[in-house]
Scaffold this motif. Structure first.
Motif, PDB file in Angstrom:
ATOM      1  N   ARG A 215       0.852  -1.189   0.000  1.00  0.00           N
ATOM      2  CA  ARG A 215       0.000   0.000   0.000  1.00  0.00           C
ATOM      3  C   ARG A 215       0.886   1.236   0.000  1.00  0.00           C
ATOM      4  N   ASN A 216       0.449   2.265  -0.622  1.00  0.00           N
ATOM      5  CA  ASN A 216       1.291   3.425  -0.888  1.00  0.00           C
ATOM      6  C   ASN A 216       1.345   4.366   0.319  1.00  0.00           C
ATOM      7  N   ILE A 217       1.966   3.893   1.419  1.00  0.00           N
ATOM      8  CA  ILE A 217       2.065   4.748   2.606  1.00  0.00           C
ATOM      9  C   ILE A 217       3.500   4.831   3.137  1.00  0.00           C
ATOM     10  N   GLY A 218       4.472   4.357   2.356  1.00  0.00           N
ATOM     11  CA  GLY A 218       5.866   4.472   2.765  1.00  0.00           C
ATOM     12  C   GLY A 218       6.347   3.376   3.692  1.00  0.00           C
ATOM     13  N   ALA A 219       5.623   2.257   3.796  1.00  0.00           N
ATOM     14  CA  ALA A 219       6.020   1.176   4.704  1.00  0.00           C
ATOM     15  C   ALA A 219       7.235   0.428   4.174  1.00  0.00           C
ATOM     16  N   ASP A 220       8.140   0.038   5.089  1.00  0.00           N
ATOM     17  CA  ASP A 220       9.322  -0.726   4.698  1.00  0.00           C
ATOM     18  C   ASP A 220       9.654  -1.827   5.707  1.00  0.00           C
ATOM     19  N   GLY A 221       8.738  -2.218   6.561  1.00  0.00           N
ATOM     20  CA  GLY A 221       8.928  -3.284   7.541  1.00  0.00           C
ATOM     21  C   GLY A 221       7.719  -3.294   8.476  1.00  0.00           C
ATOM     22  N   LEU A 222       7.563  -4.249   9.362  1.00  0.00           N
ATOM     23  CA  LEU A 222       8.533  -5.225   9.799  1.00  0.00           C
ATOM     24  C   LEU A 222       7.933  -6.644   9.742  1.00  0.00           C
ATOM     25  N   LEU A 234       0.447  -7.121  13.685  1.00  0.00           N
ATOM     26  CA  LEU A 234       1.460  -6.546  12.800  1.00  0.00           C
ATOM     27  C   LEU A 234       2.284  -5.528  13.566  1.00  0.00           C
ATOM     28  N   THR A 235       3.592  -5.625  13.408  1.00  0.00           N
ATOM     29  CA  THR A 235       4.494  -4.542  13.794  1.00  0.00           C
ATOM     30  C   THR A 235       5.007  -3.933  12.501  1.00  0.00           C
ATOM     31  N   ALA A 236       4.756  -2.633  12.307  1.00  0.00           N
ATOM     32  CA  ALA A 236       5.062  -2.001  11.020  1.00  0.00           C
ATOM     33  C   ALA A 236       5.777  -0.672  11.237  1.00  0.00           C
ATOM     34  N   SER A 237       6.548  -0.294  10.235  1.00  0.00           N
ATOM     35  CA  SER A 237       7.173   1.024  10.224  1.00  0.00           C
ATOM     36  C   SER A 237       7.007   1.632   8.843  1.00  0.00           C
ATOM     37  N   ALA A 238       6.767   2.937   8.823  1.00  0.00           N
ATOM     38  CA  ALA A 238       6.597   3.647   7.558  1.00  0.00           C
ATOM     39  C   ALA A 238       7.188   5.042   7.681  1.00  0.00           C
ATOM     40  N   ALA A 239       7.662   5.578   6.565  1.00  0.00           N
ATOM     41  CA  ALA A 239       8.259   6.914   6.549  1.00  0.00           C
ATOM     42  C   ALA A 239       7.594   7.759   5.472  1.00  0.00           C
ATOM     43  N   GLN A 240       7.269   8.998   5.844  1.00  0.00           N
ATOM     44  CA  GLN A 240       6.692   9.959   4.908  1.00  0.00           C
ATOM     45  C   GLN A 240       7.295  11.331   5.182  1.00  0.00           C
TER      46      GLN A 240
END
Length: 382
Positions: A215-222, A234-240
């Protein structure tokens, strides 16, 4: 005399600074169907959402982040290399649940095993790594728990390397968020594995289960997790736009709910909150009056960059003030903590950071102290 001086600042939208200010950024709220939810700003440590964040919960496969962290440390220390090969035991081969599909007796590269753990969530790959590093999965789990305690994951206990259900295998959402941040900060050279969308082993291609990667929200893990007892997590990280958030959710009813709710909460965090850079390391915030010093005042400086996270709607209501006992008696060595900077906003928990003396201030000699005392008696000021 306690002195409080309000400061008036013009705030820009600067990039987040490096100093974590661990404080809630209360003000904006959101409901969620997750049993546990914890959303935190990566740079400042501000907690944007906390629903049962300190409650023990089954981590399921999200505990594999700790397994990977232990492997990353062994790689960075030189104890292990990505090209080293580990032997697949019968226990690893027989393990059920999600699998990488390694064959008993085979020797598999550490890097392939890592991809099997992170991308494919392979229980078999976890056990191969655990046995290779500690001799047995049980011994490795003890090492996991000990290392977690050292890292401040005080609400976690591990009894296996996979997240296989066990009453004594538990974490908290806060601990998982802390672990995610440590992975990104401590092992940036290995973090890229979490953003890889597929991995093929034994001619079986498996996709990364993290729904936010698609999904287009800048997620790259985890890492995702699921058991009957834990539900979907879910454990997730995203950068914007130069800003990163870490989200932990658990106890959701379905794969679809996990995907949709995670995206909704992450998007809400980026939309409702922002980081505001206030001061750079070494900036002079104010001047404090000095008693019996060679200088009348001493500069008050911040030791580290200071950025705060708060709801965008509360930006105009933010107040910044300096608190200290005035006057400050000399001698004052540079670097001594002599005041506090307090940042507050409507509905939020104030953030306080220490202010240091920006320079040495020597004490006056005997004659100077007498003159200063007479001046104080006559004029009432130092």
């Amino acid at each position: 005399m306690k002195r409080l001086r309000k400061l008036f600042l013009t705030l820009g939208f600067a990039a987040a600074a490096s100093l974590p200010v661990l404080a809630p950024a209360a003000g904006a709220t959101i409901e969620t169907q997750a049993e546990e939810a914890f959303l935190v700003d990566f740079d400042t440590g501000a907690v944007l959402l906390n629903k049962n964040g300190d409650q023990r919960m089954p981590p399921s496969s999200m505990s594999k982040m700790m397994t990977a962290y232990m492997v990353f440390e062994s790689l960075d220390s030189g104890r292990l290399s990505l090209d080293d090969k580990l032997t697949v035991s019968e226990k690893a081969w027989r393990k059920g649940g999600s699998k990488m599909f390694v064959e008993v007796g085979n020797q598999v590269r550490v890097e392939d095993l890592l991809r099997g753990v992170i991308i494919q969530s392979g229980n078999d790959a976890c056990i191969v790594l655990a046995e290779g590093l500690a001799g047995s999965e049980e011994a490795f789990a003890e090492q996991m728990t000990a290392r977690a305690q050292e890292m401040g994951l005080t609400g976690s206990n591990f009894v296996n390397a996979t997240g296989w259900p066990d009453d004594n295998h538990y974490v908290t959402a806060r601990d998982l968020a802390t672990l995610a941040r440590r992975i990104i900060v401590d092992h940036p050279e290995h973090y890229h594995y979490y953003s890889e969308k597929e991995f093929t082993w034994a001619d079986i291609r498996q996709g990364n289960r993290n729904p936010l990667l698609y999904r287009n929200i800048g997620a790259d893990g985890l890492k995702t997790g699921h058991t009957e007892a834990a539900g979907y997590g879910l454990t997730a990280s995203a950068a914007q736009n130069g800003r990163r958030l870490i989200l932990v959710v658990n106890g959701l009813p379905s794969v679809q709910a996990r995907a949709d709710e995670s995206e909704r909460l992450m998007s809400w965090g980026f939309r409702e909150f922002n980081n505001y850079a206030l001061f750079k390391s070494g900036d002079t915030v104010d001047e404090a009056a000095v008693w019996l010093g060679a200088e009348d005042t001493v500069p008050l400086v911040v030791a580290d960059d200071l950025t705060v996270t708060l709801p965008r709607s509360d930006r105009n209501g933010m107040q910044v003030s300096v608190v200290y006992d005035s006057p400050i008696p000399a001698p004052i060595p540079a670097g001594q903590e002599i005041a506090k900077l307090r940042v507050s906003w409507p509905g939020g928990v104030p953030v306080e950071v220490p202010l240091q003396a920006g320079e040495d201030v020597e004490q006056l000699g005997p004659l100077g102290r007498i003159a200063a005392s007479i001046k104080f008696l006559l004029l009432g000021s130092p």
